[in-house]
Motif scaffolding. Sequence first.
Motif, PDB file in Angstrom:
ATOM      1  N   THR A 311       0.830  -1.213   0.000  1.00 26.36           N
ATOM      2  CA  THR A 311       0.000   0.000   0.000  1.00 26.36           C
ATOM      3  C   THR A 311       0.861   1.258   0.000  1.00 26.36           C
ATOM      4  O   THR A 311       0.607   2.216  -0.753  1.00 26.36           O
ATOM      5  CB  THR A 311      -0.918  -0.001   1.241  1.00 26.36           C
ATOM      6  N   ILE A 312       1.920   1.270   0.849  1.00 24.78           N
ATOM      7  CA  ILE A 312       2.830   2.427   0.908  1.00 24.78           C
ATOM      8  C   ILE A 312       3.501   2.653  -0.438  1.00 24.78           C
ATOM      9  O   ILE A 312       3.575   3.787  -0.957  1.00 24.78           O
ATOM     10  CB  ILE A 312       3.886   2.224   2.019  1.00 24.78           C
ATOM     11  N   VAL A 313       3.985   1.544  -1.030  1.00 23.35           N
ATOM     12  CA  VAL A 313       4.659   1.654  -2.327  1.00 23.35           C
ATOM     13  C   VAL A 313       3.692   2.161  -3.396  1.00 23.35           C
ATOM     14  O   VAL A 313       4.030   3.012  -4.221  1.00 23.35           O
ATOM     15  CB  VAL A 313       5.254   0.284  -2.727  1.00 23.35           C
ATOM     16  N   GLY A 314       2.460   1.666  -3.357  1.00 24.76           N
ATOM     17  CA  GLY A 314       1.472   2.093  -4.343  1.00 24.76           C
ATOM     18  C   GLY A 314       1.159   3.575  -4.240  1.00 24.76           C
ATOM     19  O   GLY A 314       1.077   4.280  -5.260  1.00 24.76           O
ATOM     20  N   VAL A 315       0.982   4.054  -2.977  1.00 21.11           N
ATOM     21  CA  VAL A 315       0.680   5.480  -2.774  1.00 21.11           C
ATOM     22  C   VAL A 315       1.845   6.346  -3.232  1.00 21.11           C
ATOM     23  O   VAL A 315       1.667   7.392  -3.882  1.00 21.11           O
ATOM     24  CB  VAL A 315       0.352   5.745  -1.292  1.00 21.11           C
ATOM     25  N   TYR A 316       3.070   5.867  -2.887  1.00 25.38           N
ATOM     26  CA  TYR A 316       4.258   6.637  -3.264  1.00 25.38           C
ATOM     27  C   TYR A 316       4.354   6.800  -4.779  1.00 25.38           C
ATOM     28  O   TYR A 316       4.581   7.894  -5.300  1.00 25.38           O
ATOM     29  CB  TYR A 316       5.509   5.937  -2.738  1.00 25.38           C
ATOM     30  N   TYR A 317       4.178   5.702  -5.494  1.00 23.34           N
ATOM     31  CA  TYR A 317       4.248   5.770  -6.948  1.00 23.34           C
ATOM     32  C   TYR A 317       3.107   6.582  -7.545  1.00 23.34           C
ATOM     33  O   TYR A 317       3.268   7.267  -8.555  1.00 23.34           O
ATOM     34  CB  TYR A 317       4.245   4.356  -7.544  1.00 23.34           C
ATOM     35  N   PHE A 318       1.929   6.538  -6.909  1.00 26.49           N
ATOM     36  CA  PHE A 318       0.770   7.261  -7.429  1.00 26.49           C
ATOM     37  C   PHE A 318       0.985   8.765  -7.315  1.00 26.49           C
ATOM     38  O   PHE A 318       0.656   9.536  -8.239  1.00 26.49           O
ATOM     39  CB  PHE A 318      -0.495   6.860  -6.644  1.00 26.49           C
ATOM     40  N   VAL A 319       1.547   9.215  -6.168  1.00 23.00           N
ATOM     41  CA  VAL A 319       1.777  10.658  -5.940  1.00 23.00           C
ATOM     42  C   VAL A 319       2.970  11.158  -6.735  1.00 23.00           C
ATOM     43  O   VAL A 319       2.935  12.199  -7.398  1.00 23.00           O
ATOM     44  CB  VAL A 319       1.961  10.938  -4.433  1.00 23.00           C
ATOM     45  N   ASP A 320       4.076  10.402  -6.656  1.00 23.86           N
ATOM     46  CA  ASP A 320       5.346  10.868  -7.215  1.00 23.86           C
ATOM     47  C   ASP A 320       5.454  10.645  -8.711  1.00 23.86           C
ATOM     48  O   ASP A 320       6.132  11.388  -9.415  1.00 23.86           O
ATOM     49  CB  ASP A 320       6.493  10.169  -6.488  1.00 23.86           C
ATOM     50  N   LYS A 321       4.774   9.588  -9.203  1.00 23.77           N
ATOM     51  CA  LYS A 321       4.914   9.225 -10.615  1.00 23.77           C
ATOM     52  C   LYS A 321       3.562   9.252 -11.323  1.00 23.77           C
ATOM     53  O   LYS A 321       3.258   8.390 -12.162  1.00 23.77           O
ATOM     54  CB  LYS A 321       5.496   7.814 -10.746  1.00 23.77           C
ATOM     55  N   TYR A 322       2.750  10.212 -10.966  1.00 20.90           N
ATOM     56  CA  TYR A 322       1.393  10.271 -11.502  1.00 20.90           C
ATOM     57  C   TYR A 322       1.387  10.355 -13.018  1.00 20.90           C
ATOM     58  O   TYR A 322       0.537   9.755 -13.677  1.00 20.90           O
ATOM     59  CB  TYR A 322       0.665  11.482 -10.898  1.00 20.90           C
ATOM     60  N   LYS A 323       2.294  11.108 -13.579  1.00 19.76           N
ATOM     61  CA  LYS A 323       2.307  11.342 -15.014  1.00 19.76           C
ATOM     62  C   LYS A 323       2.868  10.156 -15.796  1.00 19.76           C
ATOM     63  O   LYS A 323       2.750  10.107 -16.994  1.00 19.76           O
ATOM     64  CB  LYS A 323       3.101  12.606 -15.337  1.00 19.76           C
ATOM     65  N   LYS A 324       3.541   9.276 -15.091  1.00 24.20           N
ATOM     66  CA  LYS A 324       4.155   8.138 -15.794  1.00 24.20           C
ATOM     67  C   LYS A 324       3.177   6.953 -15.775  1.00 24.20           C
ATOM     68  O   LYS A 324       3.281   6.035 -14.981  1.00 24.20           O
ATOM     69  CB  LYS A 324       5.461   7.760 -15.124  1.00 24.20           C
ATOM     70  N   LYS A 325       2.187   7.060 -16.655  1.00 25.94           N
ATOM     71  CA  LYS A 325       1.075   6.122 -16.662  1.00 25.94           C
ATOM     72  C   LYS A 325       1.518   4.680 -16.919  1.00 25.94           C
ATOM     73  O   LYS A 325       1.033   3.728 -16.295  1.00 25.94           O
ATOM     74  CB  LYS A 325       0.078   6.548 -17.742  1.00 25.94           C
ATOM     75  N   ASN A 326       2.457   4.517 -17.832  1.00 23.15           N
ATOM     76  CA  ASN A 326       2.877   3.164 -18.186  1.00 23.15           C
ATOM     77  C   ASN A 326       3.532   2.438 -17.015  1.00 23.15           C
ATOM     78  O   ASN A 326       3.315   1.239 -16.782  1.00 23.15           O
ATOM     79  CB  ASN A 326       3.842   3.196 -19.373  1.00 23.15           C
ATOM     80  N   LYS A 327       4.352   3.203 -16.260  1.00 21.35           N
ATOM     81  CA  LYS A 327       5.027   2.583 -15.128  1.00 21.35           C
ATOM     82  C   LYS A 327       4.046   2.214 -14.021  1.00 21.35           C
ATOM     83  O   LYS A 327       4.203   1.206 -13.338  1.00 21.35           O
ATOM     84  CB  LYS A 327       6.106   3.528 -14.600  1.00 21.35           C
ATOM     85  N   ILE A 328       3.023   3.102 -13.836  1.00 23.73           N
ATOM     86  CA  ILE A 328       2.005   2.807 -12.817  1.00 23.73           C
ATOM     87  C   ILE A 328       1.240   1.532 -13.174  1.00 23.73           C
ATOM     88  O   ILE A 328       0.959   0.681 -12.331  1.00 23.73           O
ATOM     89  CB  ILE A 328       1.048   4.004 -12.669  1.00 23.73           C
ATOM     90  N   GLN A 329       0.917   1.391 -14.500  1.00 22.11           N
ATOM     91  CA  GLN A 329       0.216   0.190 -14.943  1.00 22.11           C
ATOM     92  C   GLN A 329       1.068  -1.064 -14.718  1.00 22.11           C
ATOM     93  O   GLN A 329       0.584  -2.125 -14.319  1.00 22.11           O
ATOM     94  CB  GLN A 329      -0.152   0.322 -16.434  1.00 22.11           C
ATOM     95  N   GLU A 330       2.383  -0.895 -14.987  1.00 23.33           N
ATOM     96  CA  GLU A 330       3.294  -2.024 -14.781  1.00 23.33           C
ATOM     97  C   GLU A 330       3.332  -2.428 -13.316  1.00 23.33           C
ATOM     98  O   GLU A 330       3.323  -3.618 -12.968  1.00 23.33           O
ATOM     99  CB  GLU A 330       4.692  -1.630 -15.277  1.00 23.33           C
ATOM    100  N   LEU A 331       3.359  -1.419 -12.448  1.00 20.91           N
ATOM    101  CA  LEU A 331       3.376  -1.683 -11.011  1.00 20.91           C
ATOM    102  C   LEU A 331       2.085  -2.373 -10.557  1.00 20.91           C
ATOM    103  O   LEU A 331       2.097  -3.297  -9.729  1.00 20.91           O
ATOM    104  CB  LEU A 331       3.556  -0.373 -10.244  1.00 20.91           C
ATOM    105  N   SER A 332       0.973  -1.910 -11.145  1.00 19.89           N
ATOM    106  CA  SER A 332      -0.322  -2.509 -10.798  1.00 19.89           C
ATOM    107  C   SER A 332      -0.370  -3.994 -11.181  1.00 19.89           C
ATOM    108  O   SER A 332      -0.888  -4.846 -10.446  1.00 19.89           O
ATOM    109  CB  SER A 332      -1.453  -1.757 -11.506  1.00 19.89           C
ATOM    110  N   LEU A 333       0.188  -4.267 -12.359  1.00 19.85           N
ATOM    111  CA  LEU A 333       0.230  -5.669 -12.800  1.00 19.85           C
ATOM    112  C   LEU A 333       1.072  -6.526 -11.859  1.00 19.85           C
ATOM    113  O   LEU A 333       0.716  -7.672 -11.528  1.00 19.85           O
ATOM    114  CB  LEU A 333       0.790  -5.750 -14.229  1.00 19.85           C
ATOM    115  N   LYS A 334       2.214  -5.976 -11.434  1.00 14.84           N
ATOM    116  CA  LYS A 334       3.057  -6.711 -10.483  1.00 14.84           C
ATOM    117  C   LYS A 334       2.334  -6.950  -9.169  1.00 14.84           C
ATOM    118  O   LYS A 334       2.441  -8.007  -8.551  1.00 14.84           O
ATOM    119  CB  LYS A 334       4.354  -5.924 -10.235  1.00 14.84           C
ATOM    120  N   GLN A 335       1.618  -5.914  -8.732  1.00 11.99           N
ATOM    121  CA  GLN A 335       0.877  -6.036  -7.482  1.00 11.99           C
ATOM    122  C   GLN A 335      -0.189  -7.133  -7.569  1.00 11.99           C
ATOM    123  O   GLN A 335      -0.360  -7.938  -6.659  1.00 11.99           O
ATOM    124  CB  GLN A 335       0.227  -4.692  -7.139  1.00 11.99           C
TER     125      GLN A 335
END
Length: 495
Positions: A311-335
Amino acid sequence: MNGKFDLALQNYKQAEKMYVFLEDEKNIFKVKSELSAVYYSVSDYNKALEISSELIPELRAFGDEKLLNIQLLRQANILFNLADYDCAIDNYKKTLTYFNKDIGNNIQNKYVALMNIGECYSQLNNKKSLDYFNQSLKGFQSISDQRNENLCLSRIGKYYFKDQKYNDALPFLKKSFDYFYASLPHLSIEIYAIYIRNLLKINQYAEIQQLLTLDTENMLSEANLQEKVFYYETMALVYEKLNNVAKEYDALKNLQKLYAEREKKNTFEELQKQLNQFNIKEEISKNKNLELKVFNLKLQNGIILISVLFTIVGVYYFVDKYKKKNKIQELSLKQLEQEKKLHEKSAKLSAIQLQFEAEIIKAKERELTALQLKIFQIKEKVIGFLETNELNIESKSASKLIKNIDRFFDNEDYWKEFQLKFINMHPNFISEINKRYPKLTKKDIDFLVLIKLNLSNKEIATLINISYESVISKRYLLRKKMGINSDSELVSVLS
């Protein structure tokens, strides 16, 4: 076949291989028929029935009327010994059309079939029995078959004896016994015992005294275990009536040996070892259960910690890397993949937990049955000790004491308590069986409870106080009633 059954089986199996190689279908069928006869002779009725049941459709297709009807007659004999009297009667009656033809020894086989139908009806307490006995008796007399004529007379005598018509039974039993004792003494032991019991019922002690002077060694020479038990039970009863304590004691000592031979695998010491093993298994199951609980607690804490971290990692990436949509999707898939793995581990743990719970239930089942078995083995040991009469108790007093012990241990409270404990472990078992098989009686369901607990045939016989052979017959009849083909299928249905 003259008592050397192992050699007979070996030779028949070699012959079957030879005829298979030669593609001699008729002789293959003959050998199979003889194999079923050998298994019948050694009392392996289930194996004999298995071979016969496969052979009969093959013979029908082959079209050999003689072989088919001989096998139908043999299968009827097998069914009779399995106490399936109705099916045995059907098979005997099917053979009558063919045996009515005056070919070879058909006429003799016809009268044998009629006599056996009479015996089946006798076991069913059906008065039709006498009609068939009389038909076969007249038939044997017409072809001068003295052996079967006197065998039929003995069966009529046993029918009247069972019907408590002792005066009617007497002439039949006397004539048949006189013949077999003079001509075939090794076949006379059962008739001898029933004849004496019949004389006891009408107080003809002078005649009994004469029979007791006969040489029984030849009669007992080829008797099976059950026939010997019946003979010595009769002798114990006779000498008790005659107040001959010494002879009664000898008969009881012989009975004690025969009972021990019949139940030699059920000794008290062996049961005690089994009880000790059950206690050890129960302790192991308890320890495994505790270890599983500790492991589950640790796993739950680990899952919570991992979930928080994700959850902490997800929030961090969501706030800090909001504009990097592809990376967020990749992280979501890993999760999602990690969550899938966690679910798989959780499912495995649940399966392990279910397995341990099943083992605990089995241990409780063995504990339940072991206690009941121990109670009944204590009873047998007490009675066995009294029967040895080492305390020099008067015979009649010892007999009364044994009867009182029997009544005490046969009290239905033991069984009621047994059932209550079983229902606590398997609350839906009886209701489910009633729904699936509404024709089953309460006694049938009680018997299925014992099978459900994975008890051996000998353990079941001990618990419900019947013979080992009766347990086998009961299992067979229950399978038939439920439409089940084998013991393995029955166990699968109950599990």
